[in-house]
Design an enzyme around this catalytic site. Structure first.
Site, PDB file in Angstrom:
ATOM      1  CE  LYS A 129      -4.041  -2.195   2.001  1.00  0.00           C
ATOM      2  NZ  LYS A 129      -3.567  -3.569   1.798  1.00  0.00           N
ATOM      3  CE  LYS A 164      -6.068   1.300   0.744  1.00  0.00           C
ATOM      4  NZ  LYS A 164      -6.325   0.837  -0.631  1.00  0.00           N
ATOM      5  NE  ARG A 214      -3.861  -6.839  -8.634  1.00  0.00           N
ATOM      6  CZ  ARG A 214      -3.797  -7.729  -7.639  1.00  0.00           C
ATOM      7  NH1 ARG A 214      -3.422  -8.970  -7.891  1.00  0.00           N
ATOM      8  NH2 ARG A 214      -4.104  -7.371  -6.407  1.00  0.00           N
ATOM      9  NE  ARG A 229      -9.207  -6.654  -8.479  1.00  0.00           N
ATOM     10  CZ  ARG A 229      -8.211  -6.478  -7.598  1.00  0.00           C
ATOM     11  NH1 ARG A 229      -7.718  -7.504  -6.950  1.00  0.00           N
ATOM     12  NH2 ARG A 229      -7.695  -5.304  -7.423  1.00  0.00           N
ATOM     13  NE  ARG A 237     -14.920  -5.468   2.255  1.00  0.00           N
ATOM     14  CZ  ARG A 237     -14.896  -6.448   3.143  1.00  0.00           C
ATOM     15  NH1 ARG A 237     -13.780  -6.709   3.796  1.00  0.00           N
ATOM     16  NH2 ARG A 237     -15.972  -7.163   3.386  1.00  0.00           N
ATOM     17  CG  ASP A 277      -4.886  -3.704  -6.877  1.00  0.00           C
ATOM     18  OD1 ASP A 277      -4.694  -4.513  -7.811  1.00  0.00           O
ATOM     19  OD2 ASP A 277      -4.970  -4.048  -5.689  1.00  0.00           O
ATOM     20  CD  GLU A 285      -3.987  -2.421  -1.921  1.00  0.00           C
ATOM     21  OE1 GLU A 285      -3.448  -3.526  -2.146  1.00  0.00           O
ATOM     22  OE2 GLU A 285      -4.931  -2.264  -1.128  1.00  0.00           O
ATOM     23  CG  ASN A 287      -1.404  -5.882  -4.712  1.00  0.00           C
ATOM     24  OD1 ASN A 287      -1.687  -6.099  -3.549  1.00  0.00           O
ATOM     25  ND2 ASN A 287      -2.124  -5.077  -5.485  1.00  0.00           N
TER      26      ASN A 287
END
Length: 322
Positions: A129, A164, A214, A229, A237, A277, A285, A287
């Site tokens: 993050k 978060k 993603r 997503r 979410r 993301d 983000e 990842n």
């Protein structure tokens, strides 16, 4: 070539959607031999090389008994990590102290000649993050703080926010607070543990309704499809683990711009694979521990992400050997 995957326990894999599984399958199909271990199996004794107790496995093609292991006990066969053609670190988050220690042992193995992907130092230097803060031109308004007053100020400025934890995964611990500020104080106390832990706060992006995309970057190059997503029902979410619906789609012009901006930077730092993301036009983000979505993209588009990864891995190994 002998390849070592460092993973979560094999018996926890859901192979119908597990990206590590399809990596293994693609590499085995090319003639590579697969070994596995868990981070707890790695050992470093003074005066010796970094070693792991490994299990040599063969994928069977059976959906239930999906692998055969030559070693039944996890401590039958120790092998130095530097003796493998490559080591693939695919342990899922959270990035806790044990993950941190594992990166140090993997970095020592690199000094002994191991080829580790993603590079241990890069894993350590890119908390998933916090890493986005290096690229302010690609992200929305974002704050990282322990201080409740900072969070109240950010909320007063932006009205609708997301909070978060920095070490969450799969949508864990994500909260939305709207303009009325309902429960902002209690949510802050829950996440920052009365000032003991840092929290990420971001302006809410309404484009989440179209999905948290993603975007996979492999060897510095974008996969041509993202997996959006999409939150379901009243859920904020989009994470698949939180019930989001995954819809593969071609990269938008902005998605490609983001991937082509970040790709060379991440690759130069030793990140063979990253999952960026994107909500709307903003990165949320980056990842790097064990990015997923290989199978969902393949199932819906036919694009073989695992083959692209295998190509990039083989090229990286060849580069190391030159």
């Amino acid at each position: 070539m002998n390849l070592l995957f460092i993973t979560d326990p094999l018996d926890t894999f859901k192979i119908h959607k597990d990206s590590t599984f399809v990596m293994m399958r693609a590499l085995q199909a090319r003639g590579h031999r697969i070994a596995v271990c868990e981070p707890k199996d790695i050992m470093w004794q003074s005066g010796g090389r970094v070693t792991a107790y490994v299990r040599d496995i063969t994928l069977t093609g059976d959906p239930v008994t999906w692998y055969n292991a030559e070693q039944q006990a996890p401590n039958e066969r120790p092998q130095a990590l530097a003796d493998f053609g490559a080591v693939l670190m695919r342990k899922d988050p959270p990035f806790d102290s044990e993950f941190f220690y594992a990166t140090h042992m993997l970095e020592k193995a690199e000094r002994e000649g191991a080829r580790v992907f993603n590079k241990p130092r890069a894993l350590r230097d890119h908390p998933e993050k916090l890493a986005i803060m290096e690229f302010p031109h690609l992200i929305g308004p974002t704050l990282v703080t322990r201080d409740a007053s900072d969070i109240r100020r950010f909320h007063a400025e932006h009205g609708d926010i997301i909070l978060k934890p920095l070490d969450g995964m799969g949508g864990m611990g994500i909260f939305r607070v709207r303009a009325d500020g309902l429960n902002l104080g209690s949510i802050t106390e829950t996440l920052n543990k009365d000032g003991a832990q840092s929290v990420m706060v971001q302006k809410f992006l309404p484009e989440i309704a179209q999905g948290d995309k993603r975007v996979l970057v492999i060897g510095g190059q974008p996969v041509p499809y993202s997996l959006a997503r999409i939150p379901q029902g009243s859920e904020v979410r989009g994470n698949l683990a939180a019930g989001g619906k995954g819809v593969a789609q071609p990269l938008s012009a902005r998605d490609r711009e983001i991937a082509e901006t970040l790709g060379p930077v991440l690759a130069a730092r030793g990140l063979l694979l990253a999952g960026v993301d994107v909500i709307g036009d903003c990165v949320t983000e980056i990842n790097v521990t064990s990015p997923t979505c290989f199978q969902e993209i393949f199932d819906q588009t036919g694009f073989d992400v695992a083959a692209m990864f295998a190509d990039a891995l083989e090229a990286a190994i060849h580069h190391h050997l030159q």
